[in-house]
Design a protein around this motif. Structure first.
Motif, PDB file in Angstrom:
ATOM      1  N   PRO A 160       5.995   7.619   5.845  1.00  0.00           N
ATOM      2  CA  PRO A 160       7.397   7.928   5.528  1.00  0.00           C
ATOM      3  C   PRO A 160       7.557   9.419   5.218  1.00  0.00           C
ATOM      4  CG  PRO A 160       6.635   6.002   4.307  1.00  0.00           C
ATOM      5  CD  PRO A 160       5.439   6.601   4.960  1.00  0.00           C
ATOM      6  N   GLU A 161       8.718   9.958   5.555  1.00  0.00           N
ATOM      7  CA  GLU A 161       8.990  11.375   5.307  1.00  0.00           C
ATOM      8  C   GLU A 161       8.991  11.700   3.813  1.00  0.00           C
ATOM      9  OE1 GLU A 161      12.575  12.525   7.295  1.00  0.00           O
ATOM     10  OE2 GLU A 161      11.795  11.933   9.255  1.00  0.00           O
ATOM     11  N   ASP A 162       9.548  10.796   3.018  1.00  0.00           N
ATOM     12  CA  ASP A 162       9.625  11.006   1.572  1.00  0.00           C
ATOM     13  C   ASP A 162       8.411  10.346   0.898  1.00  0.00           C
ATOM     14  OD1 ASP A 162      10.538   8.552   2.393  1.00  0.00           O
ATOM     15  OD2 ASP A 162      12.236   8.486   1.037  1.00  0.00           O
ATOM     16  N   LEU A 163       7.250  10.949   1.126  1.00  0.00           N
ATOM     17  CA  LEU A 163       5.968  10.381   0.719  1.00  0.00           C
ATOM     18  C   LEU A 163       5.881  10.119  -0.790  1.00  0.00           C
ATOM     19  CD1 LEU A 163       3.419   9.390   1.995  1.00  0.00           C
ATOM     20  CD2 LEU A 163       2.454  11.686   1.804  1.00  0.00           C
ATOM     21  N   GLU A 164       6.413  11.006  -1.599  1.00  0.00           N
ATOM     22  CA  GLU A 164       6.364  10.799  -3.054  1.00  0.00           C
ATOM     23  C   GLU A 164       7.154   9.559  -3.471  1.00  0.00           C
ATOM     24  OE1 GLU A 164       4.378  12.264  -5.295  1.00  0.00           O
ATOM     25  OE2 GLU A 164       3.553  13.255  -3.508  1.00  0.00           O
ATOM     26  N   TYR A 224       7.825   7.040  -1.554  1.00  0.00           N
ATOM     27  CA  TYR A 224       7.083   5.904  -0.997  1.00  0.00           C
ATOM     28  C   TYR A 224       5.948   5.496  -1.933  1.00  0.00           C
ATOM     29  CZ  TYR A 224       3.898   3.321   2.091  1.00  0.00           C
ATOM     30  OH  TYR A 224       3.048   2.390   2.638  1.00  0.00           O
ATOM     31  N   LYS A 225       5.193   6.470  -2.416  1.00  0.00           N
ATOM     32  CA  LYS A 225       4.075   6.176  -3.329  1.00  0.00           C
ATOM     33  C   LYS A 225       4.581   5.529  -4.613  1.00  0.00           C
ATOM     34  CE  LYS A 225       0.939   9.730  -1.618  1.00  0.00           C
ATOM     35  NZ  LYS A 225       0.282  11.020  -1.917  1.00  0.00           N
ATOM     36  N   LYS A 226       5.692   6.026  -5.125  1.00  0.00           N
ATOM     37  CA  LYS A 226       6.282   5.454  -6.337  1.00  0.00           C
ATOM     38  C   LYS A 226       6.720   4.006  -6.077  1.00  0.00           C
ATOM     39  CE  LYS A 226      10.063   6.176  -9.580  1.00  0.00           C
ATOM     40  NZ  LYS A 226      11.254   6.958  -9.888  1.00  0.00           N
ATOM     41  N   TRP A 227       7.413   3.784  -4.955  1.00  0.00           N
ATOM     42  CA  TRP A 227       7.860   2.434  -4.592  1.00  0.00           C
ATOM     43  C   TRP A 227       6.665   1.508  -4.406  1.00  0.00           C
ATOM     44  CZ3 TRP A 227       6.614  -0.234  -0.142  1.00  0.00           C
ATOM     45  CH2 TRP A 227       7.282  -1.450   0.051  1.00  0.00           C
ATOM     46  N   LYS A 228       5.636   1.994  -3.720  1.00  0.00           N
ATOM     47  CA  LYS A 228       4.464   1.171  -3.409  1.00  0.00           C
ATOM     48  C   LYS A 228       3.718   0.756  -4.678  1.00  0.00           C
ATOM     49  CE  LYS A 228       0.458   0.983  -0.418  1.00  0.00           C
ATOM     50  NZ  LYS A 228      -0.430   1.718   0.473  1.00  0.00           N
ATOM     51  N   SER A 229       3.758   1.580  -5.714  1.00  0.00           N
ATOM     52  CA  SER A 229       3.043   1.238  -6.952  1.00  0.00           C
ATOM     53  C   SER A 229       3.634  -0.013  -7.609  1.00  0.00           C
ATOM     54  CB  SER A 229       3.063   2.415  -7.930  1.00  0.00           C
ATOM     55  OG  SER A 229       4.373   2.616  -8.437  1.00  0.00           O
ATOM     56  N   GLY A 230       4.888  -0.333  -7.331  1.00  0.00           N
ATOM     57  CA  GLY A 230       5.510  -1.531  -7.879  1.00  0.00           C
ATOM     58  C   GLY A 230       5.664  -2.659  -6.875  1.00  0.00           C
ATOM     59  N   PHE A 231       5.106  -2.474  -5.698  1.00  0.00           N
ATOM     60  CA  PHE A 231       5.254  -3.446  -4.613  1.00  0.00           C
ATOM     61  C   PHE A 231       4.011  -4.318  -4.523  1.00  0.00           C
ATOM     62  CE2 PHE A 231       4.670  -4.522  -0.065  1.00  0.00           C
ATOM     63  CZ  PHE A 231       5.821  -5.267   0.134  1.00  0.00           C
ATOM     64  N   ASN A 232       4.215  -5.632  -4.375  1.00  0.00           N
ATOM     65  CA  ASN A 232       3.098  -6.561  -4.244  1.00  0.00           C
ATOM     66  C   ASN A 232       3.188  -7.255  -2.886  1.00  0.00           C
ATOM     67  OD1 ASN A 232       1.116  -8.502  -4.441  1.00  0.00           O
ATOM     68  ND2 ASN A 232       1.778  -9.278  -6.419  1.00  0.00           N
ATOM     69  N   LEU A 233       2.334  -6.849  -1.980  1.00  0.00           N
ATOM     70  CA  LEU A 233       2.342  -7.392  -0.623  1.00  0.00           C
ATOM     71  C   LEU A 233       2.022  -8.882  -0.617  1.00  0.00           C
ATOM     72  CD1 LEU A 233       2.722  -6.717   2.368  1.00  0.00           C
ATOM     73  CD2 LEU A 233       0.273  -6.201   2.474  1.00  0.00           C
ATOM     74  N   GLU A 234       1.224  -9.311  -1.557  1.00  0.00           N
ATOM     75  CA  GLU A 234       0.852 -10.727  -1.648  1.00  0.00           C
ATOM     76  C   GLU A 234       2.091 -11.612  -1.784  1.00  0.00           C
ATOM     77  OE1 GLU A 234      -2.081 -13.624  -1.459  1.00  0.00           O
ATOM     78  OE2 GLU A 234      -2.333 -11.472  -1.225  1.00  0.00           O
ATOM     79  N   ASP A 235       3.117 -11.116  -2.471  1.00  0.00           N
ATOM     80  CA  ASP A 235       4.357 -11.877  -2.662  1.00  0.00           C
ATOM     81  C   ASP A 235       5.147 -12.043  -1.361  1.00  0.00           C
ATOM     82  OD1 ASP A 235       3.771 -12.020  -5.360  1.00  0.00           O
ATOM     83  OD2 ASP A 235       5.138 -10.392  -5.920  1.00  0.00           O
ATOM     84  N   CYS A 240       3.561  -2.559   4.313  1.00  0.00           N
ATOM     85  CA  CYS A 240       4.153  -1.731   3.257  1.00  0.00           C
ATOM     86  C   CYS A 240       5.179  -0.766   3.842  1.00  0.00           C
ATOM     87  CB  CYS A 240       3.077  -0.969   2.493  1.00  0.00           C
ATOM     88  SG  CYS A 240       2.141  -2.003   1.345  1.00  0.00           S
ATOM     89  N   ARG A 241       4.838  -0.156   4.951  1.00  0.00           N
ATOM     90  CA  ARG A 241       5.791   0.769   5.594  1.00  0.00           C
ATOM     91  C   ARG A 241       7.047   0.031   6.057  1.00  0.00           C
ATOM     92  NH1 ARG A 241       1.528   4.503   9.057  1.00  0.00           N
ATOM     93  NH2 ARG A 241       0.760   5.678   7.267  1.00  0.00           N
ATOM     94  N   TYR A 242       6.868  -1.170   6.594  1.00  0.00           N
ATOM     95  CA  TYR A 242       8.026  -1.959   7.024  1.00  0.00           C
ATOM     96  C   TYR A 242       8.937  -2.288   5.838  1.00  0.00           C
ATOM     97  CZ  TYR A 242      10.942  -5.874   8.304  1.00  0.00           C
ATOM     98  OH  TYR A 242      12.028  -6.686   8.480  1.00  0.00           O
ATOM     99  N   PHE A 243       8.375  -2.861   4.791  1.00  0.00           N
ATOM    100  CA  PHE A 243       9.201  -3.271   3.652  1.00  0.00           C
ATOM    101  C   PHE A 243       9.812  -2.068   2.942  1.00  0.00           C
ATOM    102  CE2 PHE A 243       6.823  -7.326   4.046  1.00  0.00           C
ATOM    103  CZ  PHE A 243       7.926  -8.167   4.131  1.00  0.00           C
ATOM    104  N   TYR A 244       9.138  -0.934   2.969  1.00  0.00           N
ATOM    105  CA  TYR A 244       9.721   0.273   2.379  1.00  0.00           C
ATOM    106  C   TYR A 244      10.936   0.727   3.185  1.00  0.00           C
ATOM    107  CZ  TYR A 244      10.315   5.049   0.780  1.00  0.00           C
ATOM    108  OH  TYR A 244      10.845   6.229   0.295  1.00  0.00           O
TER     109      TYR A 244
END
Length: 156
Positions: free
Chosen positions: A94-98, A100-111, A147-151
């Motif tokens: 993603p262009e807005d990498l920071e 994305y990283k913040k969003w990903k830290s709260g994202f649970n792919l298992e769910d 993760c990229r898709y859901f973001y």
């Protein structure tokens, strides 16, 4: 000078061609509506924190589909389809990498296992892209792909 018979034949020809084009457009619209409804149900399930669309959203599907048939589809639905069919959604950072990283830290792919399974079963375009980019030498892994898709859907 054109004979009157030729004019009538031309008129019938254009009528038949126009009718065929109308039928094709209707068929394409109905198929698009079905795909959009599937994406909408996944997004609704995602925003509700559920693994599967509720029966309430499934029952809304018919009335929503009827509405879409009569008025076309929304910009959101069109953007969702564009995201789903764009290989860069999955293959590029993603262009807005920071953010994305913040969003990903709260994202649970298992769910998202149930949603991922449905997307793979119901959306041939996502399945095709997945097979092309996951596990190949210059591709991405399963987690990165999803993760990229859901973001992207989240940002939409």
């Amino acid at each position: 000078m054109v004979k009157r018979g030729n004019s009538a034949a031309t008129e019938v020809f254009y009528h038949n061609v126009g009718h065929a084009i109308d039928e094709l457009g209707s068929t394409v619209l109905k198929g698009t509506v079905q795909i959009i409804n599937q994406g909408r149900d996944v997004i609704l399930a995602t925003s509700n924190g559920s693994d599967s669309p509720s029966s309430e959203s499934n029952s809304r599907s018919f009335s929503t589909q009827r509405g879409l048939n009569s008025r076309g589809y929304s910009r959101f639905d069109a953007q969702l389809r564009a995201i789903q069919g764009d290989i860069s959604t999955y293959g590029e950072e993603p262009e807005d990498l920071e953010d994305y990283k913040k969003w990903k830290s709260g994202f649970n792919l298992e769910d998202k296992k149930g949603q991922i399974k449905r997307l793979m079963e119901e959306n041939g375009e996502i399945e095709s892209i997945y097979k092309r980019v996951v596990g190949v030498s210059d591709g991405v892994d399963h987690e990165t792909f999803w993760c990229r898709y859901f973001y992207k859907v989240y940002k939409l």
